[in-house]
Structure formats: structure tokens, C-alpha cells
Design a protein around this motif. Sequence first.
Motif, PDB file in Angstrom:
ATOM      1  N   LEU A  81      69.403 -11.870   3.233  1.00  4.33           N
ATOM      2  CA  LEU A  81      67.971 -11.583   3.386  1.00  4.33           C
ATOM      3  C   LEU A  81      67.594 -10.371   2.553  1.00  4.33           C
ATOM      4  O   LEU A  81      68.289  -9.357   2.572  1.00  4.33           O
ATOM      5  CB  LEU A  81      67.610 -11.315   4.844  1.00  4.33           C
ATOM      6  CG  LEU A  81      67.651 -12.482   5.814  1.00  4.33           C
ATOM      7  CD1 LEU A  81      67.161 -12.043   7.176  1.00  4.33           C
ATOM      8  CD2 LEU A  81      66.831 -13.648   5.306  1.00  4.33           C
ATOM      9  N   TYR A  85      61.958  -8.793   4.244  1.00  5.12           N
ATOM     10  CA  TYR A  85      61.859  -9.363   5.585  1.00  5.12           C
ATOM     11  C   TYR A  85      61.995  -8.284   6.655  1.00  5.12           C
ATOM     12  O   TYR A  85      61.363  -8.360   7.703  1.00  5.12           O
ATOM     13  CB  TYR A  85      62.889 -10.469   5.781  1.00  5.12           C
ATOM     14  CG  TYR A  85      62.651 -11.637   4.863  1.00  5.12           C
ATOM     15  CD1 TYR A  85      61.522 -12.435   5.026  1.00  5.12           C
ATOM     16  CD2 TYR A  85      63.505 -11.917   3.814  1.00  5.12           C
ATOM     17  CE1 TYR A  85      61.274 -13.497   4.176  1.00  5.12           C
ATOM     18  CE2 TYR A  85      63.263 -12.977   2.959  1.00  5.12           C
ATOM     19  CZ  TYR A  85      62.144 -13.759   3.143  1.00  5.12           C
ATOM     20  OH  TYR A  85      61.889 -14.800   2.290  1.00  5.12           O
ATOM     21  N   GLN A  88      58.685  -6.372   6.534  1.00  6.36           N
ATOM     22  CA  GLN A  88      57.608  -7.109   7.208  1.00  6.36           C
ATOM     23  C   GLN A  88      57.597  -6.842   8.703  1.00  6.36           C
ATOM     24  O   GLN A  88      56.548  -6.824   9.328  1.00  6.36           O
ATOM     25  CB  GLN A  88      57.769  -8.625   6.984  1.00  6.36           C
ATOM     26  CG  GLN A  88      57.382  -9.117   5.635  1.00  6.36           C
ATOM     27  CD  GLN A  88      57.699 -10.597   5.455  1.00  6.36           C
ATOM     28  OE1 GLN A  88      58.264 -11.255   6.328  1.00  6.36           O
ATOM     29  NE2 GLN A  88      57.357 -11.124   4.296  1.00  6.36           N
ATOM     30  N   ILE A 159      62.343 -10.935  12.959  1.00  9.02           N
ATOM     31  CA  ILE A 159      63.188 -11.679  12.024  1.00  9.02           C
ATOM     32  C   ILE A 159      63.396 -13.110  12.500  1.00  9.02           C
ATOM     33  O   ILE A 159      63.202 -14.063  11.757  1.00  9.02           O
ATOM     34  CB  ILE A 159      64.534 -10.962  11.811  1.00  9.02           C
ATOM     35  CG1 ILE A 159      64.303  -9.694  10.994  1.00  9.02           C
ATOM     36  CG2 ILE A 159      65.548 -11.867  11.111  1.00  9.02           C
ATOM     37  CD1 ILE A 159      65.524  -8.851  10.761  1.00  9.02           C
ATOM     38  N   ASN A 162      60.401 -15.689  12.452  1.00  9.53           N
ATOM     39  CA  ASN A 162      59.749 -15.851  11.156  1.00  9.53           C
ATOM     40  C   ASN A 162      60.103 -17.221  10.575  1.00  9.53           C
ATOM     41  O   ASN A 162      61.222 -17.430  10.096  1.00  9.53           O
ATOM     42  CB  ASN A 162      60.204 -14.729  10.207  1.00  9.53           C
ATOM     43  CG  ASN A 162      59.484 -14.760   8.882  1.00  9.53           C
ATOM     44  OD1 ASN A 162      58.844 -15.739   8.526  1.00  9.53           O
ATOM     45  ND2 ASN A 162      59.598 -13.679   8.138  1.00  9.53           N
ATOM     46  N   ILE A 165      62.029 -17.719   7.266  1.00 12.63           N
ATOM     47  CA  ILE A 165      63.464 -17.440   7.174  1.00 12.63           C
ATOM     48  C   ILE A 165      64.306 -18.525   7.845  1.00 12.63           C
ATOM     49  O   ILE A 165      65.481 -18.675   7.549  1.00 12.63           O
ATOM     50  CB  ILE A 165      63.791 -16.066   7.813  1.00 12.63           C
ATOM     51  CG1 ILE A 165      62.950 -14.968   7.185  1.00 12.63           C
ATOM     52  CG2 ILE A 165      65.252 -15.718   7.640  1.00 12.63           C
ATOM     53  CD1 ILE A 165      63.104 -13.630   7.879  1.00 12.63           C
TER      54      ILE A 165
END
Length: 192
Positions: A81, A85, A88, A159, A162, A165
Amino acid sequence: MNKNKKPLFSFRKSSQDVSDTPCTDRREFLAKSGKLALGASAIVVGGGLFSPNSFAAKKIGENANATLLKLARDIYPHDTLEDKYYVQVMSPMADAAEKDAELFKLLAEGVTLLDKTSVDKYGVPYSQIKTEQERVIVLKMLEPTPFFQKIKGALMMGIYNNPEIWPRFGFGGSAWEKGGYINRGYDAVDWL
């Protein structure tokens, strides 16, 4: 300045109208604006969680700002990742800390405690500890603190909730709207 680069917009004189009219199409505009947005986000990501010119970034300090990002990556380490991310998830918390003195204090004092614990254990601040295993030892020492729990909770929800992802984790998302998992990949799970 590179003379070979084309400007975002170019203007030409229209034969029908004496005013300047833009001569760029939608596709070209989107491509160029996307590159600009990517470049701007790289600048923000490179600096940490707080925007570099914000009051909170100046008050918390550049080192603490970068330490928070490293901390976020160490709590939920996913090498594949990108930093964006984590940013965010953490940026809204950083924005809220600019308005919420209690949250700002929690973050600032938490980073101070993190660095103090790191210096006591390894002789260097947290962001300068070389190995992930050593940083994890420091994190385990701070795990019961409200600072650690606040960051961990925000990251877990941000995380793993999301959808962007999910494919990287092999998760196809919610299945109930599509009739459930039976005959739709339930038997194709290769990681169980």
C-alpha cells in the motif's frame, strides 16, 4: 522552464470571433489536471499528515508530522500500500486536531511519548529506528495508551473499509446485494 511542455490551456484566435477561445478538449484537460493533482498529492504525502503550512504542522513540528505517518504504517503494515492510503485515513484526524485542542494535545503528547520511549529504549527518536521489529517493541509498550488506541482505531476503520483497497487484499466486497457468496466465489477463496 522546459520550453517543450505544452500549457494546460492554449488559446487561439477564432476566425468567427475576436475573443480568445480555449482550444483544449475534455480528454486532454482531464489528463493534464490528473497529472497536476497527482503531483500535488505527492508533495502532501511526502511531508506527513498535516499540510506543511498549516497551524497544526507548525505547532506539532515537522519531525512529529513525519513520525505520525511512520507510526500509521507500522501499526497496520502493508508493504504494497502506498502512503496515500494511510494519509487518507490520518488527514481527517489531523484536520480535526487543528480545531480540537484536546485531540491536538493527544497527538502532540503521544508523539512526544513515542519519541521519549524510543530514545530510552534505542537512543534515537521513533522515526530513526532502523528496523520494523524494534519499532514494534516500542509500539507494544505504548499499546495501552489512548494515543495508540485512537490511531489504531482510525486506521482499522479507514484502511479496511476502503473499497478502493479491497481488491489488493483479495476481498470482493459485500455480497448480499449480489445474492450472497454461494456460487459466487465462496469456494474460490485461496487464503483460508
